[in-house]
Design a protein around this motif. Structure first.
Motif, short mmCIF file in Angstrom:
data_model
loop_
_atom_site.label_atom_id
_atom_site.label_comp_id
_atom_site.label_asym_id
_atom_site.label_seq_id
_atom_site.Cartn_x
_atom_site.Cartn_y
_atom_site.Cartn_z
N ILE A 1 -61.56 -47.30 8.91
CA ILE A 1 -62.13 -46.46 9.97
C ILE A 1 -63.54 -46.03 9.58
CG2 ILE A 1 -61.92 -44.26 11.22
CD1 ILE A 1 -58.90 -44.61 11.14
N LEU A 2 -63.73 -45.66 8.33
CA LEU A 2 -65.06 -45.31 7.85
C LEU A 2 -66.04 -46.47 8.04
CD1 LEU A 2 -64.01 -43.56 4.53
CD2 LEU A 2 -65.20 -42.43 6.40
N ASN A 3 -65.54 -47.67 7.90
CA ASN A 3 -66.40 -48.85 7.94
C ASN A 3 -66.93 -49.19 9.33
OD1 ASN A 3 -67.56 -50.84 6.16
ND2 ASN A 3 -66.35 -52.37 7.25
N ILE A 4 -66.34 -48.62 10.39
CA ILE A 4 -66.85 -48.88 11.74
C ILE A 4 -67.63 -47.69 12.29
CG2 ILE A 4 -65.07 -50.58 12.30
CD1 ILE A 4 -63.59 -48.45 13.87
N ALA A 5 -67.86 -46.69 11.44
CA ALA A 5 -68.59 -45.50 11.88
C ALA A 5 -70.09 -45.79 11.98
CB ALA A 5 -68.35 -44.36 10.91
N ASP A 6 -70.76 -45.03 12.86
CA ASP A 6 -72.22 -45.00 12.86
C ASP A 6 -72.70 -44.00 11.81
OD1 ASP A 6 -72.74 -46.78 15.10
OD2 ASP A 6 -71.89 -45.20 16.35
N GLU A 7 -72.01 -42.84 11.77
CA GLU A 7 -72.35 -41.79 10.81
C GLU A 7 -71.10 -41.30 10.12
OE1 GLU A 7 -74.63 -38.57 12.36
OE2 GLU A 7 -76.10 -39.85 13.34
N ILE A 8 -71.27 -40.85 8.88
CA ILE A 8 -70.16 -40.26 8.12
C ILE A 8 -70.57 -38.87 7.66
CG2 ILE A 8 -68.77 -40.41 6.01
CD1 ILE A 8 -69.01 -43.46 6.19
N ILE A 9 -69.63 -37.93 7.81
CA ILE A 9 -69.82 -36.56 7.34
C ILE A 9 -68.79 -36.30 6.25
CG2 ILE A 9 -69.71 -34.10 7.95
CD1 ILE A 9 -70.46 -34.98 10.84
N VAL A 10 -69.24 -35.86 5.09
CA VAL A 10 -68.33 -35.52 3.99
C VAL A 10 -68.17 -34.00 3.95
CG1 VAL A 10 -67.86 -35.67 1.53
CG2 VAL A 10 -69.09 -37.54 2.68
N LEU A 11 -66.93 -33.56 4.11
CA LEU A 11 -66.63 -32.12 4.17
C LEU A 11 -65.68 -31.74 3.05
CD1 LEU A 11 -67.08 -29.63 6.16
CD2 LEU A 11 -64.85 -30.23 7.11
N ALA A 12 -65.99 -30.70 2.31
CA ALA A 12 -65.12 -30.21 1.25
C ALA A 12 -65.32 -28.71 1.10
CB ALA A 12 -65.41 -30.90 -0.08
N GLU A 13 -64.21 -28.01 0.88
CA GLU A 13 -64.24 -26.56 0.70
C GLU A 13 -64.98 -25.87 1.85
OE1 GLU A 13 -65.79 -25.89 -3.20
OE2 GLU A 13 -63.99 -26.68 -4.19
N GLY A 14 -64.80 -26.42 3.06
CA GLY A 14 -65.36 -25.80 4.25
C GLY A 14 -66.84 -26.00 4.44
#
Length: 242
Positions: A200-213
């Motif tokens: 799923i990540l591989n077909i994204a235009d953008e990726i957001i990495v979220l951790a600890e809010g």
């Protein structure tokens, strides 16, 4: 399309106030496929629910298509074009797939039109159109029917909370094909997916990495994916990205 401005979400537990989302600001353009990933418990699903109006913000504002929708309910946000697909789709005893698609569309669509939506998600319409949305359907079938309801509503922003949860490999492969098709023929629609699955990540235009809010990284897939691929998205790995 979507702007989050300094949003925060606090919850109460036995120990007091817990900060789940911490001062997040981000922008999502129209016609984008965006995936939010990160370690479990980092606030991904909560953020999706805040956008959809399932949970109320503690602080900040949500702007959608230039309108401040912060105080609007989930129903009112849905009327403005925000669709939400739950991690575990709801079952409705006594309600047929045709009924559900008509409710989603907000009008009495024909059987032929309903069958077109089912075909788009890879289901043989004649086998499903009159089925009840109940325990007789598998997790993968329910996922695809739920996506068909989003297509029937013709939403501007489609949000999927861990769509891969609870489905088998065959259903997951079909899910990827559906997302690829939606991405190619978005017709102005933006797609926001909560996931840590590489395909799923591989077909994204953008990726957001979220951790600890908090947002640790946001950018084009080709920039972010090489930094996180092969990790388990633990808090320690995410901290290294900052």
């Amino acid at each position: 399309m979507l702007d989050l401005k300094n949003i925060a979400f606090h919850a109460e537990n036995e120990s007091g106030t817990v900060q789940i989302i911490r001062d997040i600001s981000l922008h999502i353009d129209a016609q984008k496929f965006v995936v939010i990933t990160g370690p479990n418990g980092g606030g991904k699903s909560t953020l999706a629910k805040l956008i959809a109006g399932i949970e109320p913000l503690t602080e900040g504002s949500v702007i959608f298509d230039g309108e401040d929708i912060t105080g609007l309910s989930m129903t009112d946000r849905a009327k403005r074009g925000i669709g939400f697909a739950f991690q575990q789709p709801v079952r409705f005893k006594g309600l047929t797939v045709l009924d559900l698609l008509r409710i989603a569309a907000g009008k009495t669509i024909t059987v032929s039109e309903a069958c077109e939506y089912l075909s788009e998600v890879g289901l043989c319409a004649k086998d499903y159109i009159h089925r009840e949305v109940n325990a007789s359907l598998s997790g993968g079938e329910l996922k695809r029917i739920e996506i068909a309801t989003i297509l029937a509503r013709d939403v501007k922003l489609a949000i999927f909370d861990e769509p891969e949860a609870g489905i088998d490999l065959w259903s997951f492969q079909n899910l990827i094909r559906i997302f690829e098709k939606m991405r190619e023929s978005s017709s102005g629609r933006s797609i926001l997916v909560i996931s840590h699955q590489e395909r799923i990540l591989n077909i994204a235009d953008e990726i957001i990495v979220l951790a600890e809010g908090k947002i640790l990284k946001q950018g084009p897939k080709d920039t972010i994916l090489p930094e996180i691929i092969g990790t388990q998205y633990t808090a320690d790995v995410c901290r290294k990205l900052t």
